[in-house]
Write an enzyme that holds these catalytic residues in place. Structure first.
Site, mmCIF file in Angstrom:
data_model
loop_
_atom_site.group_PDB
_atom_site.id
_atom_site.type_symbol
_atom_site.label_atom_id
_atom_site.label_comp_id
_atom_site.label_asym_id
_atom_site.label_seq_id
_atom_site.Cartn_x
_atom_site.Cartn_y
_atom_site.Cartn_z
ATOM 1 N N MET A 17 6.891 -13.680 -13.096
ATOM 2 C CA MET A 17 5.812 -13.008 -13.841
ATOM 3 C C MET A 17 6.366 -12.165 -14.998
ATOM 4 S SD MET A 17 2.941 -10.359 -12.428
ATOM 5 C CE MET A 17 4.091 -9.100 -11.914
ATOM 6 N N SER A 109 12.859 -0.802 -10.246
ATOM 7 C CA SER A 109 11.549 -0.690 -9.623
ATOM 8 C C SER A 109 11.319 0.772 -9.240
ATOM 9 C CB SER A 109 11.537 -1.560 -8.365
ATOM 10 O OG SER A 109 10.509 -1.156 -7.502
ATOM 11 N N SER A 110 10.046 1.143 -9.139
ATOM 12 C CA SER A 110 9.747 2.543 -8.778
ATOM 13 C C SER A 110 10.181 2.873 -7.346
ATOM 14 C CB SER A 110 8.255 2.831 -8.944
ATOM 15 O OG SER A 110 7.489 1.954 -8.149
ATOM 16 N N CYS A 111 10.485 1.841 -6.541
ATOM 17 C CA CYS A 111 10.896 2.120 -5.157
ATOM 18 C C CYS A 111 12.332 2.646 -5.059
ATOM 19 C CB CYS A 111 10.700 0.903 -4.257
ATOM 20 S SG CYS A 111 11.819 -0.439 -4.632
ATOM 21 N N TYR A 138 15.726 -3.535 -0.963
ATOM 22 C CA TYR A 138 15.498 -3.878 -2.371
ATOM 23 C C TYR A 138 15.891 -2.686 -3.254
ATOM 24 C CZ TYR A 138 12.649 -5.357 -6.424
ATOM 25 O OH TYR A 138 12.206 -5.737 -7.664
ATOM 26 N N LYS A 142 18.601 -2.385 -6.362
ATOM 27 C CA LYS A 142 18.203 -1.968 -7.713
ATOM 28 C C LYS A 142 18.983 -0.726 -8.158
ATOM 29 C CE LYS A 142 15.325 -5.170 -8.844
ATOM 30 N NZ LYS A 142 15.684 -6.050 -9.968
ATOM 31 N N HIS A 181 2.308 -8.984 -3.557
ATOM 32 C CA HIS A 181 1.944 -7.573 -3.662
ATOM 33 C C HIS A 181 0.425 -7.430 -3.473
ATOM 34 C CE1 HIS A 181 5.865 -7.465 -5.805
ATOM 35 N NE2 HIS A 181 5.966 -6.326 -5.149
ATOM 36 N N LYS A 189 -8.192 -12.505 -1.916
ATOM 37 C CA LYS A 189 -9.066 -12.309 -0.748
ATOM 38 C C LYS A 189 -10.528 -12.145 -1.176
ATOM 39 C CE LYS A 189 -5.601 -10.159 2.279
ATOM 40 N NZ LYS A 189 -5.215 -8.910 2.975
HETATM 41 O O1 GFB Z 1 1.905 -4.038 -3.291
HETATM 42 P P1 GFB Z 1 2.528 -3.797 -1.973
HETATM 43 O O2 GFB Z 1 2.835 -4.972 -1.146
HETATM 44 O O3 GFB Z 1 3.873 -3.008 -2.176
HETATM 45 O O4 GFB Z 1 1.568 -2.851 -1.109
HETATM 46 P P2 GFB Z 1 4.436 -1.494 -2.213
HETATM 47 C C1 GFB Z 1 0.983 -1.694 -1.643
HETATM 48 C C2 GFB Z 1 -0.005 -1.100 -0.653
HETATM 49 O O5 GFB Z 1 -1.134 -1.976 -0.555
HETATM 50 C C3 GFB Z 1 0.528 -0.912 0.764
HETATM 51 C C4 GFB Z 1 -1.449 -2.180 0.814
HETATM 52 O O6 GFB Z 1 0.042 0.301 1.272
HETATM 53 C C5 GFB Z 1 -0.099 -2.099 1.505
HETATM 54 O O7 GFB Z 1 -0.263 -1.873 2.907
HETATM 55 N N1 GFB Z 1 -2.167 -3.456 0.975
HETATM 56 C C6 GFB Z 1 -3.468 -3.576 1.349
HETATM 57 C C7 GFB Z 1 -1.670 -4.690 0.810
HETATM 58 N N2 GFB Z 1 -3.811 -4.859 1.469
HETATM 59 C C8 GFB Z 1 -2.706 -5.578 1.138
HETATM 60 C C9 GFB Z 1 -2.464 -6.985 1.074
HETATM 61 O O8 GFB Z 1 -3.306 -7.828 1.359
HETATM 62 N N3 GFB Z 1 -1.202 -7.362 0.663
HETATM 63 C C10 GFB Z 1 -0.234 -6.443 0.333
HETATM 64 N N4 GFB Z 1 0.975 -6.882 -0.066
HETATM 65 N N5 GFB Z 1 -0.449 -5.117 0.417
HETATM 66 C C11 GFB Z 1 6.520 -2.846 -2.885
HETATM 67 C C12 GFB Z 1 7.948 -2.837 -2.439
HETATM 68 O O9 GFB Z 1 5.963 -1.782 -2.238
HETATM 69 O O10 GFB Z 1 6.348 -2.620 -4.258
HETATM 70 C C13 GFB Z 1 8.868 -3.446 -3.382
HETATM 71 O O11 GFB Z 1 7.999 -3.391 -1.154
HETATM 72 C C14 GFB Z 1 8.594 -3.109 -4.823
HETATM 73 O O12 GFB Z 1 10.174 -3.076 -3.049
HETATM 74 C C15 GFB Z 1 7.145 -3.273 -5.145
HETATM 75 O O13 GFB Z 1 9.017 -1.811 -5.129
HETATM 76 C C16 GFB Z 1 6.798 -2.876 -6.550
HETATM 77 O O14 GFB Z 1 3.985 -0.801 -3.447
HETATM 78 O O15 GFB Z 1 4.182 -0.760 -0.951
#
Ligand code: GFB
Length: 314
Positions: A17, A109-111, A138, A142, A181, A189
């Site tokens: 992306m 990344s912000s993480c 990750y 980074k 993400h 969904k």
């Molecule tokens: O975007 P996400 O997977 O990554 O999840 P992070 C962000 C929030 O959305 C979490 C919630 O609190 C998830 O529990 N969420 C709700 C969902 N529904 C969903 C869903 O259907 N799918 C997903 N994926 N999340 C990542 C890091 O963290 O962000 C990486 O793991 C990286 O290392 C990336 O930094 C930018 O923001 O939590």
């Protein structure tokens, strides 16, 4: 100023992306964009990267090649996120040094910031506390990448820099529900709920975590700006300042998709960081602040997905 005119710029990770967005953005600069697919060069193999780089000799590299994924993928595949990213970025940086690459823009990344860093998170929060456990693997890779750029600056006076984007979305995103993400997951969904007239949409976690979102084309614009204008030891945050709770995000996505559904929160899935808002004063001071609204960005991402401009990746 680093003038891009006539420069040969390798966008590593052009099928992702972010890499795709950088290629689109560079099309309006007078430079030559170089790309290479994984069937030609496996970035986890040092010798392949070095041979290709020595032969190709780019002037600059935008380092958008990485193993990326959402919270569940990060939490369940720690080896992949740590080892693959360490290998890819080290191979590229080492080969770039040998090939005398002038500019190298590393993306983090912000993480990388501590789980409980003061908000908004400034660049100097780095390494001041423990990381968020769901993505520490990750994050460590980074952080190592930032340090590698700084090490090349210090030891070899390379003009290499790093940028730290916040949570990204847009055309070319991964729509696989297990590894994606939150943004593409909820877009998909809601879209599928609309198609099947389902009354409920499941949201992982509690819905309370706060996230900041940036469209990948806005990121690409900021990256090209940094490539042209920024030369410094410290990394630069790239965010939007647009922060919402996951519940609010779901509600906005419902509006964009045009479908109301009851939100069900799945407590068996992790919340991750409670909040990740970037302090972008450094970027603004350098001269870039050009972010679209969240709703416009989501509508753009959804339109692209509907056109099936990107496949749903596993
Ligand atoms: O975007 P996400 O997977 O990554 O999840 P992070 C962000 C929030 O959305 C979490 C919630 O609190 C998830 O529990 N969420 C709700 C969902 N529904 C969903 C869903 O259907 N799918 C997903 N994926 N999340 C990542 C890091 O963290 O962000 C990486 O793991 C990286 O290392 C990336 O930094 C930018 O923001 O939590």
């Amino acid at each position: 100023m680093y003038d891009l005119s006539g420069k040969r710029i390798w966008v590593a990770g052009h099928r992702g992306m972010v890499g795709g967005a950088v290629v689109r953005r560079l099309a309006s600069e007078h430079c030559e964009v170089i790309t290479v697919g994984r069937e030609v060069v496996d970035l986890t193999r040092q010798a392949e990267v070095e041979d290709w780089m020595t032969e190709t000799k780019p002037d600059a590299i935008v380092m958008a090649a990485a193993k990326v994924g959402g919270i569940l993928a990060n939490d369940t595949h720690p080896v992949d996120f740590l080892a693959e990213n360490l290998a890819i970025q080290t191979n590229i940086a080492t080969a770039a040094h040998k090939a005398d690459v002038e500019r190298f823009l590393f993306l983090g990344s912000s993480c990388i910031y501590p789980k409980l860093a003061p908000q908004p998170m400034a660049e100097d929060s780095l390494l001041t506390g423990p990381l968020e456990p769901t993505n520490e693997w990750y994050a460590i890779a980074k952080i190592a990448g930032i340090k590698l750029c700084q090490a090349y600056r210090k030891q070899y006076r390379r003009d290499w820099i790093s940028a730290m984007p916040t949570n990204l979305y847009g055309p070319g995103d991964n729509y696989d529900l297990q590894s994606s993400h939150v943004m593409p997951a909820l877009l998909r969904k809601f879209h599928e709920a609309k198609e099947s007239r389902s009354a409920e949409v499941t949201v992982w976690g509690s819905g309370t975590p706060l996230r900041e979102f940036l469209h990948c084309d806005d990121l690409a614009d900021a990256l090209v700006f940094l490539l042209k204008t920024y030369s410094g030891y410290d990394h630069v945050n790239v965010g939007s300042g647009v922060e919402v709770s996951i519940r609010e995000l779901a509600e906005t996505i419902a509006e964009v998709v045009g479908y109301e559904a009851k939100l069900t929160f799945d407590a068996t899935k992790p919340d991750g960081s409670p909040r990740k808002l970037m302090d972008c004063s450094r970027l603004h001071a350098i001269g870039w602040n050009n972010v679209r609204s969240l709703k416009d960005g989501i509508a753009n991402a959804y339109a692209h997905w509907l056109e099936r401009k990107e496949p749903v990746r596993p």
